[in-house]
Design a protein around this motif. Structure first.
Motif, mmCIF file in Angstrom:
data_model
loop_
_atom_site.group_PDB
_atom_site.id
_atom_site.type_symbol
_atom_site.label_atom_id
_atom_site.label_comp_id
_atom_site.label_asym_id
_atom_site.label_seq_id
_atom_site.Cartn_x
_atom_site.Cartn_y
_atom_site.Cartn_z
ATOM 1 N N PRO A 114 0.829 -1.241 0.198
ATOM 2 C CA PRO A 114 -0.105 0.231 0.084
ATOM 3 C C PRO A 114 0.822 1.187 -0.093
ATOM 4 O O PRO A 114 0.420 2.159 -0.446
ATOM 5 C CB PRO A 114 -0.891 -0.080 1.276
ATOM 6 C CG PRO A 114 -0.190 -0.987 2.172
ATOM 7 C CD PRO A 114 0.598 -2.011 1.100
ATOM 8 N N TYR A 115 2.005 1.189 0.511
ATOM 9 C CA TYR A 115 2.858 2.477 0.722
ATOM 10 C C TYR A 115 3.329 2.851 -0.911
ATOM 11 O O TYR A 115 3.443 4.116 -1.130
ATOM 12 C CB TYR A 115 3.942 2.309 1.464
ATOM 13 C CG TYR A 115 4.833 3.472 1.856
ATOM 14 C CD1 TYR A 115 4.369 4.443 2.625
ATOM 15 C CD2 TYR A 115 6.075 3.703 1.526
ATOM 16 C CE1 TYR A 115 4.948 5.543 2.703
ATOM 17 C CE2 TYR A 115 6.695 4.848 1.553
ATOM 18 C CZ TYR A 115 6.293 5.784 2.334
ATOM 19 O OH TYR A 115 6.922 7.190 2.564
ATOM 20 N N ARG A 173 -2.036 1.577 6.599
ATOM 21 C CA ARG A 173 -1.859 2.003 5.119
ATOM 22 C C ARG A 173 -2.657 0.720 4.294
ATOM 23 O O ARG A 173 -3.070 1.370 3.427
ATOM 24 C CB ARG A 173 -0.272 1.984 4.725
ATOM 25 C CG ARG A 173 0.364 3.061 5.214
ATOM 26 C CD ARG A 173 1.638 3.319 4.451
ATOM 27 N NE ARG A 173 2.586 2.350 4.741
ATOM 28 C CZ ARG A 173 3.542 2.683 5.848
ATOM 29 N NH1 ARG A 173 3.707 3.972 6.403
ATOM 30 N NH2 ARG A 173 4.659 1.741 6.047
ATOM 31 N N ALA A 174 -2.807 -0.213 4.681
ATOM 32 C CA ALA A 174 -3.400 -1.190 4.176
ATOM 33 C C ALA A 174 -4.890 -0.918 4.306
ATOM 34 O O ALA A 174 -5.778 -0.937 3.234
ATOM 35 C CB ALA A 174 -3.080 -2.754 4.873
ATOM 36 N N ARG A 175 -5.234 -0.305 5.358
ATOM 37 C CA ARG A 175 -6.853 -0.039 5.458
ATOM 38 C C ARG A 175 -7.001 1.296 4.605
ATOM 39 O O ARG A 175 -8.225 1.337 4.088
ATOM 40 C CB ARG A 175 -7.041 0.235 6.795
ATOM 41 C CG ARG A 175 -6.883 -0.727 7.642
ATOM 42 C CD ARG A 175 -7.063 -0.557 9.172
ATOM 43 N NE ARG A 175 -7.114 -1.563 10.195
ATOM 44 C CZ ARG A 175 -8.042 -2.489 10.446
ATOM 45 N NH1 ARG A 175 -9.177 -2.188 10.438
ATOM 46 N NH2 ARG A 175 -7.733 -3.505 11.364
ATOM 47 N N ILE A 176 -6.020 2.137 4.328
ATOM 48 C CA ILE A 176 -6.321 3.195 3.586
ATOM 49 C C ILE A 176 -6.232 2.626 1.881
ATOM 50 O O ILE A 176 -7.243 3.264 1.425
ATOM 51 C CB ILE A 176 -5.120 4.269 3.551
ATOM 52 C CG1 ILE A 176 -5.221 4.671 5.129
ATOM 53 C CG2 ILE A 176 -5.332 5.307 2.264
ATOM 54 C CD1 ILE A 176 -3.829 5.642 5.173
ATOM 55 N N GLY A 177 -5.537 1.692 1.696
ATOM 56 C CA GLY A 177 -5.573 1.106 0.483
ATOM 57 C C GLY A 177 -7.288 0.457 0.169
ATOM 58 O O GLY A 177 -7.507 0.417 -1.042
ATOM 59 N N GLU A 193 -2.130 -10.018 -2.516
ATOM 60 C CA GLU A 193 -1.380 -10.116 -1.546
ATOM 61 C C GLU A 193 -1.552 -8.960 -0.586
ATOM 62 O O GLU A 193 -0.426 -8.579 -0.296
ATOM 63 C CB GLU A 193 -0.061 -10.470 -2.063
ATOM 64 C CG GLU A 193 0.320 -11.407 -3.105
ATOM 65 C CD GLU A 193 0.463 -12.641 -2.098
ATOM 66 O OE1 GLU A 193 0.288 -12.915 -1.104
ATOM 67 O OE2 GLU A 193 0.947 -13.750 -2.699
ATOM 68 N N PRO A 194 -2.793 -8.794 -0.217
ATOM 69 C CA PRO A 194 -3.054 -7.707 0.336
ATOM 70 C C PRO A 194 -2.686 -7.606 1.950
ATOM 71 O O PRO A 194 -2.697 -6.853 2.609
ATOM 72 C CB PRO A 194 -4.641 -7.409 0.558
ATOM 73 C CG PRO A 194 -4.880 -8.920 0.404
ATOM 74 C CD PRO A 194 -3.976 -9.754 -0.286
ATOM 75 N N VAL A 195 -2.294 -8.691 2.495
ATOM 76 C CA VAL A 195 -1.785 -9.137 3.858
ATOM 77 C C VAL A 195 -0.490 -9.473 3.966
ATOM 78 O O VAL A 195 0.128 -9.893 4.956
ATOM 79 C CB VAL A 195 -2.907 -9.820 4.755
ATOM 80 C CG1 VAL A 195 -4.141 -9.083 4.839
ATOM 81 C CG2 VAL A 195 -2.751 -11.381 4.216
#
Length: 336
Positions: A114-115, A173-177, A193-195
């Motif tokens: 996400p970054y 940042r993952a939650r923002i994505g 591969e979100p996590v």
């Protein structure tokens, strides 16, 4: 192979090839040998797969198997070199401009890093709120309220609106994505591969968030992951991909209990376990088996747990070995 009922997205014999760049020495060699062809990589090779409304399909396989390429084709970031992608039963090339625009909004992607996918010079309110304002889903004057509601939906404080990406942790940042992906009110998400880059405890929180959003918003997912444990928890069906091809598709519990394809068997055998005992070796047919032998023919049967001869068919087709369970293998382990 028969398609799953009521698909929201469907791949029909889809392939994607990339031409490798040729350096100066390679161009000279091509001139000298009069070889005009360019080196080609088959990233995705004749894939047929469907995702139904409200369904989660897990896509697993080793790195380089073509999973992310297929996901990018699904959301329109890449165009297939061959085959057809259907959206709600209609081929994409037959959609008019307005229908194509609606499809692009309805299919979104959550990226692995996400970054890297967040603009470091933009504040969260603009990262999440830019697209819905641009597409007329929200008035500009209502953007902050809309983004604040989205942040709360994904488990973030609305007071974080004016922060930059570097001011957040990896999980945040993952939650923002995720908030950015659902901001345009999609129906279908490709989760690449979100996590994978998150701590285990944070992974569990984000996975629960995905399941919560699926229930609340009626989303469908193509969930790409190396973590078979995550896929088993998330997915209704699992598709196993190897060297650009789908080699097995089955309902999740069916696949984990009765994997049919030798490659799937090896993937499941590689899952980390908490058992402190000694692991059982997988028999190999013959001593000195090379990787070239493994990658020829059916590619896997020299390492089959049943120690059977290699398949004599170079490209075995998917066939139904049990209701809803398809495998590109001449064996039927359901009978074992």
């Amino acid at each position: 192979m028969s398609q799953h009922p009521n698909p929201i997205l469907e791949f029909d014999d889809v392939s994607k090839t990339f031409s490798q760049p040729v350096d100066f020495a390679g161009r000279i060699a091509r001139v000298m040998t009069r070889n005009a062809s360019k080196p080609v990589v088959n990233a995705v090779d004749r894939v047929s797969l469907s995702v139904s409304h409200g369904e989660v399909v897990g896509l697993v396989g080793e790195s380089g198997s073509g999973k992310s390429t297929l996901g990018r084709i699904a959301v329109g970031l890449l165009q297939p070199s061959r085959g057809t992608v259907h959206w709600q039963g209609k081929p994409l090339e037959q959609l008019d401009n307005e229908a194509s625009r609606r499809k692009q909004l309805a299919a979104q992607m959550v990226f692995q890093d996400p970054y890297a996918s967040l603009n470091p010079r933009m504040r969260v309110v603009d990262i999440v709120g830019e697209a819905p304002v641009a597409h007329g889903l929200v008035q500009k004057k209502d953007k902050e309220t809309y983004v604040a509601d989205l942040l709360q939906k994904v488990g973030l404080d609305a007071a974080m609106l004016q922060r930059f990406p570097h001011q957040f942790s990896g999980g945040q940042r993952a939650r923002i994505g995720i908030a950015r992906a659902i901001a345009v009110q999609p129906q279908f998400l490709v989760c690449d591969e979100p996590v994978a880059a998150l701590d285990v405890s944070v992974q569990a929180q984000v996975i629960n968030l995905f399941m919560q959003l699926r229930a609340e918003l009626g989303l469908s997912y193509l969930f790409i992951s190396h973590d078979l444990g995550v896929v088993r928890h998330m997915a209704d069906r699992v598709a196993v991909m190897y060297l650009g091809r789908i080699v097995e598709i089955a309902p999740t519990e069916e696949l984990f209990l009765r994997a049919n394809h030798p490659y799937t068997v090896m993937l499941l055998a590689s899952m980390p376990v908490l058992d402190v005992g000694q692991r059982r070796a997988i028999p190999i047919a013959g001593e000195g088996t090379s990787m070239e032998t493994i990658h020829s023919g059916c590619r896997f049967h020299s390492r089959c747990p049943h120690a059977v001869p290699r398949c004599q068919v170079d490209e075995p087709k998917l066939r139904e070995v049990a209701p809803g369970h398809w495998s590109a293998c001449h064996l039927n382990r359901q009978d074992d």
